[in-house]
Design a protein around this motif. Structure first.
Motif, PDB file in Angstrom:
ATOM      1  N   GLN A   1      -5.087 -28.817 -24.368  1.00 49.47           N
ATOM      2  CA  GLN A   1      -5.979 -29.319 -25.407  1.00 49.47           C
ATOM      3  C   GLN A   1      -5.752 -28.526 -26.687  1.00 49.47           C
ATOM      4  O   GLN A   1      -5.695 -27.301 -26.665  1.00 49.47           O
TER       5      GLN A   1
ATOM      6  N   ALA B   1      -0.779 -31.995 -26.183  1.00 45.05           N
ATOM      7  CA  ALA B   1      -1.117 -33.032 -25.208  1.00 45.05           C
ATOM      8  C   ALA B   1       0.076 -33.388 -24.328  1.00 45.05           C
ATOM      9  O   ALA B   1      -0.093 -33.806 -23.177  1.00 45.05           O
ATOM     10  N   ASP B   2       1.298 -33.227 -24.848  1.00 39.97           N
ATOM     11  CA  ASP B   2       2.496 -33.546 -24.070  1.00 39.97           C
ATOM     12  C   ASP B   2       2.624 -32.664 -22.841  1.00 39.97           C
ATOM     13  O   ASP B   2       3.242 -33.064 -21.848  1.00 39.97           O
TER      14      ASP B   2
ATOM     15  N   GLY C   1      -0.071 -31.088 -21.382  1.00 43.00           N
ATOM     16  CA  GLY C   1      -1.349 -30.982 -20.676  1.00 43.00           C
ATOM     17  C   GLY C   1      -2.311 -29.977 -21.258  1.00 43.00           C
ATOM     18  O   GLY C   1      -3.254 -29.562 -20.573  1.00 43.00           O
TER      19      GLY C   1
ATOM     20  N   THR D   1       1.977 -33.135 -15.387  1.00 41.87           N
ATOM     21  CA  THR D   1       1.056 -32.686 -16.430  1.00 41.87           C
ATOM     22  C   THR D   1      -0.162 -33.592 -16.525  1.00 41.87           C
ATOM     23  O   THR D   1      -1.296 -33.122 -16.682  1.00 41.87           O
ATOM     24  N   ARG D   2       0.067 -34.888 -16.417  1.00 43.89           N
ATOM     25  CA  ARG D   2      -1.017 -35.852 -16.625  1.00 43.89           C
ATOM     26  C   ARG D   2      -1.774 -36.200 -15.349  1.00 43.89           C
ATOM     27  O   ARG D   2      -2.823 -36.840 -15.401  1.00 43.89           O
TER      28      ARG D   2
ATOM     29  N   THR E   1      -8.298 -23.436 -20.764  1.00 38.30           N
ATOM     30  CA  THR E   1      -8.896 -23.307 -22.076  1.00 38.30           C
ATOM     31  C   THR E   1      -9.252 -21.865 -22.399  1.00 38.30           C
ATOM     32  O   THR E   1      -9.371 -21.522 -23.563  1.00 38.30           O
TER      33      THR E   1
ATOM     34  N   ARG F   1       6.027 -35.004 -17.269  1.00 37.81           N
ATOM     35  CA  ARG F   1       4.830 -35.715 -17.747  1.00 37.81           C
ATOM     36  C   ARG F   1       3.949 -36.146 -16.587  1.00 37.81           C
ATOM     37  O   ARG F   1       2.712 -36.131 -16.686  1.00 37.81           O
TER      38      ARG F   1
END
Length: 287
Positions: A27, A22-23, A25, A113-114, A287, A110
């Motif tokens: 899953q 998650a850090d 980006g 990424t977020r 993914t 971050r």
């Protein structure tokens, strides 16, 4: 020089283990024995092969190049002190303040990424692309698929690197030529970088290369043209999403020459809907 022990491999494993998917980006998927990143995840983020990363971690390869080390430091979101340790473990000189830095602070990492809704990328002082999010790849194309030389915006702007697809151009306006304004701002930025980083041989070589290849660049450079970046609108011809008109902003960070490029669209517009389409594409790609 690296020690006889596997300092580099030990550091890579330790920093990989502390960084959750998650850090960066990603899953988490499947059953995971540890909280940290898998090798294939770190390799993809850094743009290296899994086999090469394995050899680095196992000590079978101990002298990665500076570009690989910088990419690993960014992927692991190391701070400047940790990035310096990684360079030393690889037997490389620690980057000095008199050459263009490719270090991206963890906070900026971050941020990109977020910020999953919009294309975001980070450029160094010489306008080399050094970090980006999944939406940037969906809009512009995956930078990992391009040679490092083709990730420089100066080259792409002044002698048309074919690797920058889809084609992005500034929308026409009544107030002069937007293309000339952007070119002038890029050249002014590059001149500032040459003054700020006088010991950077790669930067001087870039100026000489583009000056020889592009008469428009040479004319702007020799004239000492100045310019500044302002918010612009750009027309993007995307092979899947079609035509998008996006707002482009250039953001800066304190005490840094990094440039953060952000593309956005007005809410509930046709362009916003097409960005939504690309967002789905980006999720599928990750993914």
């Amino acid at each position: 020089m690296p020690s006889t022990e596997n300092d580099l491999g030990n550091l890579l494993r330790a920093w990989r283990d502390r960084r959750a998917p998650a850090d960066v980006g990603l899953q988490a998927y499947g059953r995971r024995r540890a909280r940290g990143l898998r090798r294939e995840e770190l390799a993809a983020l850094a743009g290296v092969s899994v086999d090469y990363l394995v050899r680095l971690e196992q000590g079978r390869s101990r002298r990665p190049g500076p570009q690989v080390v910088a990419a690993l430091a960014r992927a692991l979101q190391l701070d400047e002190r940790e990035a310096a340790v990684l360079h030393q473990a690889a037997g490389l000189p620690v980057p000095s303040g008199r050459t263009v830095s490719v270090h991206v602070p963890p906070g900026v990492q971050r941020l990109i990424t977020r910020m999953v809704d919009y294309p975001v990328a980070v450029f160094a002082a010489d306008w080399t692309l050094i970090a980006w999010n999944a939406m940037w790849s969906a809009l512009i194309g995956d930078p990992h698929q391009r040679p490092l030389a083709d990730r420089n915006l100066i080259r792409a702007t002044f002698y048309g690197s074919a690797a920058w697809t889809p084609i992005v151009r500034i929308d026409d306006s009544a107030d002069g030529s937007p293309d000339e304004k952007e070119q002038g701002a890029l050249v002014a930025d590059l001149r500032h970088a040459v003054t700020t980083y006088p010991d950077d041989e790669t930067l001087r070589a870039l100026v000489a290369e583009v000056r020889a290849a592009s008469p428009p660049f040479r004319e702007l450079w020799d004239s000492g043209a100045a310019g500044r970046h302002t918010s612009t609108r750009k027309l993007v011809q995307h092979p899947l999403a079609g035509e998008l008109v996006l707002d482009c902003d250039v953001l800066t960070t304190p005490n840094s020459d990094l440039k953060i490029i952000l593309y956005t669209a007005a809410a509930d517009s046709r362009d916003s809907e097409r960005l939504d389409f690309l967002r789905v594409s980006a999720v599928h790609s990750v993914t």
